[in-house]
Design a protein around this motif. Sequence first.
Motif, PDB file in Angstrom:
ATOM      1  N   LYS A   1     112.043  43.458  50.051  1.00  0.00           N
ATOM      2  CA  LYS A   1     112.135  43.432  48.764  1.00  0.00           C
ATOM      3  C   LYS A   1     113.488  42.815  48.100  1.00  0.00           C
ATOM      4  O   LYS A   1     114.433  43.286  48.596  1.00  0.00           O
ATOM      5  CB  LYS A   1     111.923  45.074  48.024  1.00  0.00           C
ATOM      6  CG  LYS A   1     111.871  45.092  46.486  1.00  0.00           C
ATOM      7  CD  LYS A   1     111.653  46.661  46.381  1.00  0.00           C
ATOM      8  CE  LYS A   1     111.597  46.847  44.817  1.00  0.00           C
ATOM      9  NZ  LYS A   1     111.403  47.915  44.442  1.00  0.00           N
ATOM     10  N   ASN A   2     113.218  42.052  47.332  1.00  0.00           N
ATOM     11  CA  ASN A   2     114.319  41.647  46.428  1.00  0.00           C
ATOM     12  C   ASN A   2     114.421  42.207  44.837  1.00  0.00           C
ATOM     13  O   ASN A   2     113.851  42.022  44.282  1.00  0.00           O
ATOM     14  CB  ASN A   2     114.203  40.152  46.117  1.00  0.00           C
ATOM     15  CG  ASN A   2     115.404  39.666  45.522  1.00  0.00           C
ATOM     16  OD1 ASN A   2     116.200  40.139  44.645  1.00  0.00           O
ATOM     17  ND2 ASN A   2     115.605  38.080  45.509  1.00  0.00           N
TER      18      ASN A   2
ATOM     19  N   PHE B   1     107.998  42.059  55.343  1.00  0.00           N
ATOM     20  CA  PHE B   1     108.677  41.417  54.083  1.00  0.00           C
ATOM     21  C   PHE B   1     109.789  42.368  53.529  1.00  0.00           C
ATOM     22  O   PHE B   1     109.880  43.548  53.770  1.00  0.00           O
ATOM     23  CB  PHE B   1     107.487  41.727  52.728  1.00  0.00           C
ATOM     24  CG  PHE B   1     106.442  40.650  52.958  1.00  0.00           C
ATOM     25  CD1 PHE B   1     106.408  39.533  52.187  1.00  0.00           C
ATOM     26  CD2 PHE B   1     105.299  40.860  53.925  1.00  0.00           C
ATOM     27  CE1 PHE B   1     105.247  38.506  52.104  1.00  0.00           C
ATOM     28  CE2 PHE B   1     104.185  39.741  53.870  1.00  0.00           C
ATOM     29  CZ  PHE B   1     104.148  38.618  53.129  1.00  0.00           C
TER      30      PHE B   1
ATOM     31  N   VAL C   1     109.952  39.162  49.677  1.00  0.00           N
ATOM     32  CA  VAL C   1     110.520  37.935  50.212  1.00  0.00           C
ATOM     33  C   VAL C   1     109.845  37.899  51.793  1.00  0.00           C
ATOM     34  O   VAL C   1     110.054  38.617  52.579  1.00  0.00           O
ATOM     35  CB  VAL C   1     111.748  37.844  50.227  1.00  0.00           C
ATOM     36  CG1 VAL C   1     112.406  36.688  51.101  1.00  0.00           C
ATOM     37  CG2 VAL C   1     112.562  37.974  49.046  1.00  0.00           C
ATOM     38  N   TRP C   2     109.329  36.761  52.166  1.00  0.00           N
ATOM     39  CA  TRP C   2     108.649  36.244  53.320  1.00  0.00           C
ATOM     40  C   TRP C   2     109.706  35.403  53.879  1.00  0.00           C
ATOM     41  O   TRP C   2     109.967  35.688  55.269  1.00  0.00           O
ATOM     42  CB  TRP C   2     107.298  35.559  53.481  1.00  0.00           C
ATOM     43  CG  TRP C   2     106.902  35.170  54.423  1.00  0.00           C
ATOM     44  CD1 TRP C   2     106.825  34.035  54.988  1.00  0.00           C
ATOM     45  CD2 TRP C   2     106.394  35.996  55.687  1.00  0.00           C
ATOM     46  NE1 TRP C   2     106.145  33.838  56.352  1.00  0.00           N
ATOM     47  CE2 TRP C   2     105.872  35.188  56.855  1.00  0.00           C
ATOM     48  CE3 TRP C   2     106.310  37.422  55.785  1.00  0.00           C
ATOM     49  CZ2 TRP C   2     105.409  35.765  58.077  1.00  0.00           C
ATOM     50  CZ3 TRP C   2     105.771  37.917  57.049  1.00  0.00           C
ATOM     51  CH2 TRP C   2     105.247  37.012  57.888  1.00  0.00           C
TER      52      TRP C   2
ATOM     53  N   PHE D   1     106.175  31.073  44.877  1.00  0.00           N
ATOM     54  CA  PHE D   1     105.983  32.201  44.444  1.00  0.00           C
ATOM     55  C   PHE D   1     104.387  32.603  44.179  1.00  0.00           C
ATOM     56  O   PHE D   1     103.870  31.896  43.409  1.00  0.00           O
ATOM     57  CB  PHE D   1     106.754  32.510  42.960  1.00  0.00           C
ATOM     58  CG  PHE D   1     108.323  32.666  43.199  1.00  0.00           C
ATOM     59  CD1 PHE D   1     108.861  34.041  43.391  1.00  0.00           C
ATOM     60  CD2 PHE D   1     109.172  31.594  42.999  1.00  0.00           C
ATOM     61  CE1 PHE D   1     110.150  33.818  43.560  1.00  0.00           C
ATOM     62  CE2 PHE D   1     110.449  31.697  43.331  1.00  0.00           C
ATOM     63  CZ  PHE D   1     110.961  32.666  43.491  1.00  0.00           C
TER      64      PHE D   1
ATOM     65  N   CYS E   1     109.302  41.828  43.751  1.00  0.00           N
ATOM     66  CA  CYS E   1     109.677  40.548  44.349  1.00  0.00           C
ATOM     67  C   CYS E   1     109.587  40.863  46.234  1.00  0.00           C
ATOM     68  O   CYS E   1     110.760  41.256  46.391  1.00  0.00           O
ATOM     69  CB  CYS E   1     110.537  39.826  44.166  1.00  0.00           C
ATOM     70  SG  CYS E   1     110.919  38.169  44.781  1.00  0.00           S
TER      71      CYS E   1
ATOM     72  N   HIS F   1     107.902  33.379  48.352  1.00  0.00           N
ATOM     73  CA  HIS F   1     108.125  35.051  47.738  1.00  0.00           C
ATOM     74  C   HIS F   1     106.617  35.403  47.257  1.00  0.00           C
ATOM     75  O   HIS F   1     105.852  34.645  46.696  1.00  0.00           O
ATOM     76  CB  HIS F   1     109.214  34.894  46.671  1.00  0.00           C
ATOM     77  CG  HIS F   1     110.479  34.266  47.089  1.00  0.00           C
ATOM     78  ND1 HIS F   1     110.893  33.304  47.220  1.00  0.00           N
ATOM     79  CD2 HIS F   1     111.527  34.973  47.292  1.00  0.00           C
ATOM     80  CE1 HIS F   1     111.971  33.120  47.749  1.00  0.00           C
ATOM     81  NE2 HIS F   1     112.697  34.177  47.735  1.00  0.00           N
TER      82      HIS F   1
END
Length: 143
Positions: free
Chosen positions: A28-29, A26, A41-42, A6, A39, A47
């Motif tokens: 978004k979570n 990316f 996410v890649w 992270f 957050c 993250h």
Amino acid sequence: MSKLIFVNLPVTDLARSTAFYEAVSFTKNPKFSNEQASCMVWSDTIHFMLLRHDFWKTFTDKQIVDAPKGAQVLLCLTRDSRDEVDAMVAQAGAAGGALDPTPVQDMGFMYGRSFEDPDGHIFEISWMDPQMAAEGPPAEAMA
């Protein structure tokens, strides 16, 4: 559980930064996002936590680096081809990022470009020939 990373980044405008990262691929979570943080996410294991400055300051007493004026870290993400490198950098430019703040690298077996996000964080986007990644670069490249 897999090992995860992270990367926490302080941002001045959470909505703007979230939109920028979505524009450069990316996701978004929402489970780990709120009015203080997004957050992004890649991959399954990487993250990026975009943190509003006031929230960032709850984690450390250290001063937030003024990223447009100084650099503390260069973040490198890989893509599967040269074209994908160029496409991601173009997406960053279209979303308001600064293009190629570091020199373009083209060594034949490896290619890289860069962009800055709206807060000045530098991302290097690179591709490496899969054979070279497995075997290592040619000797002359290391000279």
